[in-house]
Write an enzyme that holds these catalytic residues in place. Sequence first.
Site, PDB file in Angstrom:
ATOM      1  N   LYS A  53       0.933  -1.631  -0.221  1.00  0.00           N
ATOM      2  CA  LYS A  53       0.168   0.097  -0.348  1.00  0.00           C
ATOM      3  C   LYS A  53       1.006   0.924   0.470  1.00  0.00           C
ATOM      4  O   LYS A  53       0.658   2.076  -0.403  1.00  0.00           O
ATOM      5  CB  LYS A  53      -0.551  -0.510   1.280  1.00  0.00           C
ATOM      6  CG  LYS A  53      -1.921  -1.355   1.115  1.00  0.00           C
ATOM      7  CD  LYS A  53      -3.055  -1.285   2.530  1.00  0.00           C
ATOM      8  CE  LYS A  53      -3.952  -2.670   1.918  1.00  0.00           C
ATOM      9  NZ  LYS A  53      -4.550  -3.093   3.935  1.00  0.00           N
ATOM     10  N   GLN A  97      -4.931  -1.384   9.635  1.00  0.00           N
ATOM     11  CA  GLN A  97      -5.145  -2.185   9.872  1.00  0.00           C
ATOM     12  C   GLN A  97      -4.706  -3.394  10.187  1.00  0.00           C
ATOM     13  O   GLN A  97      -4.537  -3.756  10.589  1.00  0.00           O
ATOM     14  CB  GLN A  97      -3.018  -2.926   9.051  1.00  0.00           C
ATOM     15  CG  GLN A  97      -2.841  -4.470   8.103  1.00  0.00           C
ATOM     16  CD  GLN A  97      -3.297  -4.300   6.819  1.00  0.00           C
ATOM     17  OE1 GLN A  97      -3.241  -3.003   5.998  1.00  0.00           O
ATOM     18  NE2 GLN A  97      -3.873  -5.316   6.464  1.00  0.00           N
ATOM     19  N   ASP A 120     -10.551   3.002   3.825  1.00  0.00           N
ATOM     20  CA  ASP A 120     -11.559   1.458   4.252  1.00  0.00           C
ATOM     21  C   ASP A 120     -12.671   1.440   3.649  1.00  0.00           C
ATOM     22  O   ASP A 120     -13.827   0.213   3.669  1.00  0.00           O
ATOM     23  CB  ASP A 120     -10.833   1.037   5.097  1.00  0.00           C
ATOM     24  CG  ASP A 120      -9.880  -0.459   4.524  1.00  0.00           C
ATOM     25  OD1 ASP A 120      -9.537  -0.683   3.917  1.00  0.00           O
ATOM     26  OD2 ASP A 120      -9.283  -0.328   5.122  1.00  0.00           O
TER      27      ASP A 120
END
Length: 282
Positions: A53, A97, A120
């Site tokens: 990422k 994460q 997200d």
Amino acid sequence: MATIIDGKASADKILENIKQKVSELEKSRDRKPGLSVILVGEDSASSVYVKNKEKKANYVGFNSSVYKLPETTTKDELLALIEKLNKDDAVDGILLQLPLPKHLNPSDFLDKIDPKKDVDGFHPVNSGRLLNNEKPYAVPCTPKGIIRLLEEYNIQIEGKNAVVIGRSNIVGKPVSMLLLNKNATVTVAHSKTKNLSEITKKADILISATGHAGMVTADMVKKGAAVIDVGIIRGNDGKLRGDADFDTVKDIAGAITPVPGGVGPMTIAMLITNTLELYMLR
Ligand code: NAP
């Protein structure tokens, strides 16, 4: 033989466009889009994902930072970091994460991220908006990438039978909602579903997100169906595989995503897309 849906090529094209856009934006705005990723603990798969990422964020010219916190991080320490990033004007997207170490519960943190920085799309405001078919600030990356791939390959969604195997909050549920919002007739299957293959055989679009290598076999697939394989499983030989038994399913399906090189690269491309979209909101 099925059309192989090349997620890597689509993702590369998206990233190239964003890179171009960022270099143009730099001329008109005083700062670049900013993405902050928080990684707690030592999970090796997560470390690889975070590295990828960061690499793509740097590639397109974002201001990216990774906060690596020790396994022993407390709830208060993590909340304090989220609060600091919420207030930081240079940060457009915050990604926590997952999975977190066992002593930390994701739901204590995901709804503390500012919904307008929730890259997200996991904040209840964003999942609620998805449920209500109102535009969320961000749509979860993997489901968004799946829809982009279907659209790019001109696979019709409206009026089609879509079967989603898996009901996780990150993949199964949001992709089902996106398909429903696009007027597919959606069936969601899971580990307690009976007669799975009878259901999957009716699917024009079959999306599998279980994490069980090779569980979708050719006899479960309708001729000509689009098969989107979300699963990523590393075998004992070190190779990555998907949920579908690719070599046999490709002879029945009309289109299929490979693993690797299908949904995976699109997930990161959508993370970068979401960051840019959140930046444009501000
Ligand atoms: P998850 O939270 O473990 O959910 C798996 C889902 O599959 C559950 O809903 C489970 O049902 C269902 N399931 C398990 N075994 C089944 C069976 N035999 N028949 C029918 N349904 C079954 O997993 P996830 O986070 O959604 O991820 C799924 C896979 O996608 C993993 O391999 C993951 O690594 C991969 N993934 C890939 C990407 C990407 O970018 N390509 C992104 C995210 C995840 P129950 O709810 O009843 O337990």
